[in-house]
Design a protein around this motif. Structure first.
Motif, PDB file in Angstrom:
ATOM      1  N   VAL A 110       5.621   7.590   4.738  1.00  0.00           N
ATOM      2  CA  VAL A 110       4.642   8.422   5.639  1.00  0.00           C
ATOM      3  C   VAL A 110       4.048   7.419   6.486  1.00  0.00           C
ATOM      4  O   VAL A 110       3.502   7.985   7.448  1.00  0.00           O
ATOM      5  N   ARG A 111       4.157   6.217   6.232  1.00  0.00           N
ATOM      6  CA  ARG A 111       3.439   5.164   7.415  1.00  0.00           C
ATOM      7  C   ARG A 111       4.308   5.452   8.945  1.00  0.00           C
ATOM      8  O   ARG A 111       4.120   5.221   9.888  1.00  0.00           O
TER       9      ARG A 111
ATOM     10  N   PRO B 172      -0.608   8.359  -4.278  1.00  0.00           N
ATOM     11  CA  PRO B 172       0.686   8.188  -3.728  1.00  0.00           C
ATOM     12  C   PRO B 172       1.509   6.653  -4.314  1.00  0.00           C
ATOM     13  O   PRO B 172       0.786   5.669  -4.261  1.00  0.00           O
ATOM     14  N   SER B 173       2.719   6.731  -4.349  1.00  0.00           N
ATOM     15  CA  SER B 173       3.411   5.617  -4.810  1.00  0.00           C
ATOM     16  C   SER B 173       3.419   4.825  -3.648  1.00  0.00           C
ATOM     17  O   SER B 173       3.274   5.203  -2.342  1.00  0.00           O
ATOM     18  N   GLN B 174       3.740   3.478  -4.026  1.00  0.00           N
ATOM     19  CA  GLN B 174       3.903   2.752  -2.665  1.00  0.00           C
ATOM     20  C   GLN B 174       5.212   3.020  -1.590  1.00  0.00           C
ATOM     21  O   GLN B 174       4.968   3.007  -0.427  1.00  0.00           O
ATOM     22  N   ALA B 175       6.228   3.497  -2.412  1.00  0.00           N
ATOM     23  CA  ALA B 175       7.409   3.950  -1.709  1.00  0.00           C
ATOM     24  C   ALA B 175       6.904   5.210  -0.711  1.00  0.00           C
ATOM     25  O   ALA B 175       7.352   5.307   0.341  1.00  0.00           O
TER      26      ALA B 175
ATOM     27  N   ALA C  66      -6.486  10.337  -3.188  1.00  0.00           N
ATOM     28  CA  ALA C  66      -5.558   9.029  -3.798  1.00  0.00           C
ATOM     29  C   ALA C  66      -6.119   8.680  -4.973  1.00  0.00           C
ATOM     30  O   ALA C  66      -5.314   7.883  -5.994  1.00  0.00           O
ATOM     31  N   LYS C  67      -7.456   8.962  -5.385  1.00  0.00           N
ATOM     32  CA  LYS C  67      -8.158   8.633  -6.684  1.00  0.00           C
ATOM     33  C   LYS C  67      -7.284   9.175  -7.851  1.00  0.00           C
ATOM     34  O   LYS C  67      -6.918   8.693  -8.801  1.00  0.00           O
TER      35      LYS C  67
ATOM     36  N   LYS D 184      -4.289  17.293  -0.937  1.00  0.00           N
ATOM     37  CA  LYS D 184      -4.051  16.176  -1.627  1.00  0.00           C
ATOM     38  C   LYS D 184      -2.793  15.653  -1.820  1.00  0.00           C
ATOM     39  O   LYS D 184      -1.843  16.473  -1.497  1.00  0.00           O
ATOM     40  N   TRP D 185      -2.685  14.594  -2.184  1.00  0.00           N
ATOM     41  CA  TRP D 185      -1.302  13.969  -2.395  1.00  0.00           C
ATOM     42  C   TRP D 185      -0.264  14.614  -3.227  1.00  0.00           C
ATOM     43  O   TRP D 185       0.638  14.957  -2.875  1.00  0.00           O
ATOM     44  N   ARG D 186      -1.040  15.048  -4.416  1.00  0.00           N
ATOM     45  CA  ARG D 186      -0.374  15.863  -5.165  1.00  0.00           C
ATOM     46  C   ARG D 186       0.313  17.248  -4.703  1.00  0.00           C
ATOM     47  O   ARG D 186       1.143  17.904  -5.297  1.00  0.00           O
TER      48      ARG D 186
END
Ligand code: GLC
Length: 436
Positions: A253-254, A245-248, A240-241, A206-208
């Motif tokens: 990561v994009r 993740p922050s927009q930054a 993500a729910k 997960k993102w965290r």
């Protein structure tokens, strides 16, 4: 006004201005991508101890914790994870590989420093499961990096964040694993001179579980902001729910470019992309050495390159070396032929952009300044002229680059191209249009 009061006024004014006009950092994506867009053609190399058995790198290992189970056939973990003890590619010669890469027209190389199986092809200090502890012992990443630099090839490290044999991978808060893999990337970006690309390949969890901001800060601080990063540093990370993740972070990561896999990307000019494709075709992969696979033909290889470049993308073409350290001989022959073709007609590939008209099954266009190169791979079956859409530029003159006698007509509806069958090129008939 005394000097310090004047300085204070200037500072205050700047603070006020920047409060209302937050400073937007210049987006340098396009300028840092320039070499990549120009160079078009990269050599991907997937290699590791799995080559001993000729099975698919990592995926042949029985267990893939937190990931897709794969389709087999599988090798029990105990056996797969011990293959490195007999990995001894005595014929490995990085100089020869990079010399061939150059001859084949590649401009950059991306090498699997660590695949999902967790084995490191360099002398990492962070884990024993690495090349130093094989009979071969030599630091393969070092030799490759040196040879790539010697031949003027740009260098990329493929690094798999997912790691199916690391005991800390996604355990607890993943802190231990984050420290480990970021530490490995630190080594790769510190000890091997200039690195141009970090090529990540998927993660789970997960993102965290991750510290992506820290990772990207480190990478840019070690190799500078011009380091290119593909779009897979966080690919397949979920949750993500509950931990969005922050927009930054999403922007980081994009990465700098998209990575369509085992297929040619669609015509896309507003964001860079790179198709990664194998020369070996076999069910369930073909990335690493697979003696049970078949090799794509010279024609298919060249057509793949042309379809990619006319779509405004790059091609990262993959070779899986043998356990001896050699490239498959049939693939070497094809690559040399591609190199000869590029030597003659490379002006219509390197340093161009795709378009202006979108490509299609018939072929496509590349452009450079006032020149358009029409690459025709398939002519109409019934012998009628090739009809293309309308250009918004006037054609002043035209000629064949590798063919003689093309007849080009521009009308308000489009472009009509005729070339008698006997004058067409074996794979790609290239016609140059000079425009106003
Ligand atoms: C996929 C495969 C992996 C390969 C990669 C290359 O992620 O799982 O084996 O290295 O594609 O793009």
């Amino acid at each position: 006004m005394r000097k310090w009061t004047r300085n204070c006024c200037v500072c205050l004014t700047l603070i006020v201005i920047s409060f209302f006009n937050p400073i937007v950092l210049a987006d340098n994506t396009e300028s840092k991508l320039q070499w990549f867009r120009d160079d078009k053609f990269g050599l991907f190399i997937h290699w590791g101890p799995s080559s001993i058995m000729g099975v698919e790198i990592s995926w042949a290992r029985q267990d893939h914790p937190y990931d897709h189970p794969g389709n087999g056939p599988f090798v029990p973990n105990e056996m797969y994870d011990l293959l490195y003890r007999s990995f001894n590619p005595v014929k490995f010669d990085a100089d020869q590989w990079m010399k061939l890469a150059k001859e084949a027209g590649f401009r950059y190389v991306v090498f699997t420093s660590k695949h999902h199986d967790g084995f490191s092809m360099w002398h990492t200090k962070l884990r024993d499961y690495n090349i130093a502890n094989t009979p071969f012992e030599r630091d393969i990443c070092r030799e490759l990096a040196d040879a790539a630099h010697k031949y003027g090839l740009k260098l990329g490290w493929y690094y798999s964040t997912r790691d199916w044999s690391h005991p800390d991978y996604l355990v607890g808060d993943n802190k231990k694993y984050n420290d480990f893999y970021e530490g490995q990337i630190r080594e790769l970006l510190t000890n091997y001179g200039k690195v141009d690309i970090m090529w990540f390949d998927h993660a789970a969890g997960k993102w965290r579980d991750y510290t992506f901001e820290r990772l990207f800060d480190m990478m840019y601080s070690l190799q500078g902001e011009n380091l290119l990063v593909n779009n897979r540093a966080a690919r397949f990370v979920k949750g993500a729910k509950d931990s969005p993740p922050s927009q930054a972070i999403q922007d980081l990561v994009r990465g700098d470019y998209d990575t369509p896999e085992q297929k040619i990307g669609k015509f896309q000019t507003d964001r860079a992309w790179e198709s990664c494709m194998t020369m070996t075709k076999v069910d369930g992969g073909g990335w690493s050495y697979r003696p049970d696979g078949t090799t794509i033909s010279y024609k298919e290889t060249l057509q793949t390159l042309v379809h990619t470049v006319t779509g405004d993308g790059n091609l990262l073409l993959n070779v899986g070396p043998l356990p001896t350290g050699e490239f498959p001989a049939d693939q070497v022959d094809i690559l040399k032929k591609v190199g000869q073709w590029l030597k003659k007609h490379g002006e219509s590939i390197y340093g161009t952009r795709g378009g202006p008209l979108p490509n299609g099954k018939w072929g496509g266009m590349t452009q450079k300044g006032n020149r358009i190169y029409v690459h025709i791979l398939e002519w109409p079956q019934d012998g009628s002229p090739l009809l293309l859409g309308a250009l918004d530029k006037e054609i002043i003159s035209s000629k064949g680059l590798n063919v003689t006698g093309p007849d080009v007509k521009q009308t308000s509806e489009g472009i009509e191209i005729k070339l008698s069958a006997e004058n067409r090129a074996e794979v790609d008939s290239i016609i140059v249009l000079n425009t106003k």
